[in-house]
Design a protein around this motif. Structure first.
Motif, mmCIF file in Angstrom:
data_model
loop_
_atom_site.group_PDB
_atom_site.id
_atom_site.type_symbol
_atom_site.label_atom_id
_atom_site.label_comp_id
_atom_site.label_asym_id
_atom_site.label_seq_id
_atom_site.Cartn_x
_atom_site.Cartn_y
_atom_site.Cartn_z
ATOM 1 N N SER A 166 -7.000 -12.391 0.344
ATOM 2 C CA SER A 166 -5.559 -12.644 0.309
ATOM 3 C C SER A 166 -4.908 -12.150 1.595
ATOM 4 O O SER A 166 -5.458 -11.293 2.296
ATOM 5 C CB SER A 166 -4.940 -11.922 -0.886
ATOM 6 O OG SER A 166 -4.974 -10.529 -0.674
ATOM 7 N N PRO A 167 -3.708 -12.664 1.906
ATOM 8 C CA PRO A 167 -3.006 -12.168 3.096
ATOM 9 C C PRO A 167 -2.750 -10.666 3.030
ATOM 10 O O PRO A 167 -2.868 -9.977 4.037
ATOM 11 C CB PRO A 167 -1.689 -12.946 3.076
ATOM 12 C CG PRO A 167 -2.009 -14.198 2.324
ATOM 13 C CD PRO A 167 -3.028 -13.787 1.297
ATOM 14 N N SER A 168 -2.432 -10.148 1.855
ATOM 15 C CA SER A 168 -2.205 -8.703 1.757
ATOM 16 C C SER A 168 -3.498 -7.934 2.017
ATOM 17 O O SER A 168 -3.478 -6.872 2.632
ATOM 18 C CB SER A 168 -1.604 -8.322 0.402
ATOM 19 O OG SER A 168 -2.489 -8.626 -0.645
ATOM 20 N N GLY A 169 -4.624 -8.471 1.558
ATOM 21 C CA GLY A 169 -5.914 -7.836 1.816
ATOM 22 C C GLY A 169 -6.247 -7.814 3.295
ATOM 23 O O GLY A 169 -6.770 -6.828 3.810
ATOM 24 N N ARG A 170 -5.930 -8.910 3.995
ATOM 25 C CA ARG A 170 -6.176 -8.953 5.439
ATOM 26 C C ARG A 170 -5.288 -7.950 6.171
ATOM 27 O O ARG A 170 -5.747 -7.265 7.085
ATOM 28 C CB ARG A 170 -5.930 -10.365 5.982
ATOM 29 C CG ARG A 170 -7.046 -11.332 5.649
ATOM 30 C CD ARG A 170 -6.919 -12.638 6.405
ATOM 31 N NE ARG A 170 -5.704 -13.385 6.081
ATOM 32 C CZ ARG A 170 -5.586 -14.230 5.058
ATOM 33 N NH1 ARG A 170 -6.606 -14.443 4.264
ATOM 34 N NH2 ARG A 170 -4.461 -14.876 4.847
ATOM 35 N N SER A 171 -4.019 -7.853 5.774
ATOM 36 C CA SER A 171 -3.136 -6.914 6.469
ATOM 37 C C SER A 171 -3.522 -5.471 6.159
ATOM 38 O O SER A 171 -3.449 -4.611 7.040
ATOM 39 C CB SER A 171 -1.666 -7.179 6.138
ATOM 40 O OG SER A 171 -1.391 -7.005 4.781
ATOM 41 N N GLU A 172 -3.957 -5.196 4.937
ATOM 42 C CA GLU A 172 -4.419 -3.840 4.615
ATOM 43 C C GLU A 172 -5.662 -3.495 5.428
ATOM 44 O O GLU A 172 -5.781 -2.384 5.940
ATOM 45 C CB GLU A 172 -4.685 -3.703 3.120
ATOM 46 C CG GLU A 172 -3.414 -3.671 2.301
ATOM 47 C CD GLU A 172 -3.650 -3.614 0.811
ATOM 48 O OE1 GLU A 172 -4.812 -3.527 0.379
ATOM 49 O OE2 GLU A 172 -2.654 -3.650 0.070
ATOM 50 N N ARG A 173 -6.570 -4.443 5.563
ATOM 51 C CA ARG A 173 -7.776 -4.201 6.360
ATOM 52 C C ARG A 173 -7.401 -3.946 7.823
ATOM 53 O O ARG A 173 -7.943 -3.052 8.476
ATOM 54 C CB ARG A 173 -8.735 -5.382 6.257
ATOM 55 C CG ARG A 173 -10.055 -5.128 6.957
ATOM 56 C CD ARG A 173 -11.112 -6.165 6.649
ATOM 57 N NE ARG A 173 -10.625 -7.483 6.357
ATOM 58 C CZ ARG A 173 -10.495 -8.470 7.263
ATOM 59 N NH1 ARG A 173 -10.833 -8.269 8.516
ATOM 60 N NH2 ARG A 173 -10.050 -9.659 6.899
ATOM 61 N N ALA A 174 -6.431 -4.704 8.344
ATOM 62 C CA ALA A 174 -5.990 -4.524 9.726
ATOM 63 C C ALA A 174 -5.351 -3.147 9.919
ATOM 64 O O ALA A 174 -5.580 -2.483 10.939
ATOM 65 C CB ALA A 174 -5.008 -5.630 10.107
#
Length: 76
Positions: A6-14
């Motif tokens: 998900s987009p939130s998962g990508r931003s959390e990973r970043a």
């Protein structure tokens, strides 16, 4: 190549990658580096805090929370 993340998962990973590589950062610094709105960064960091992945430092910066690494590694 499409991803199931998900987009939130990508931003959390970043966020986690930045904090891991560069150390503690404020919400504004993270927002600038990730070209994201500070409110979005704050929301993601709160989610990561609840998950025990980041902690809030004096002065409002966020940092990787490595206090539970030993317990997570052993499954405790």
């Amino acid at each position: 190549m499409p991803t199931d993340e998900s987009p939130s998962g990508r931003s959390e990973r970043a966020i986690l990658e930045l904090l891991s590589d560069d150390g503690p950062m404020t919400r504004s610094q993270l927002a600038e580096r990730l070209a994201a709105h500070p409110v979005t960064i704050d929301r993601r960091c709160r989610d990561l805090q609840r998950a025990g992945r980041v902690r809030r430092c004096p002065g409002g910066a966020f940092a990787i929370d490595d206090s539970g690494d030993d317990a997570r590694a052993t499954g405790d």
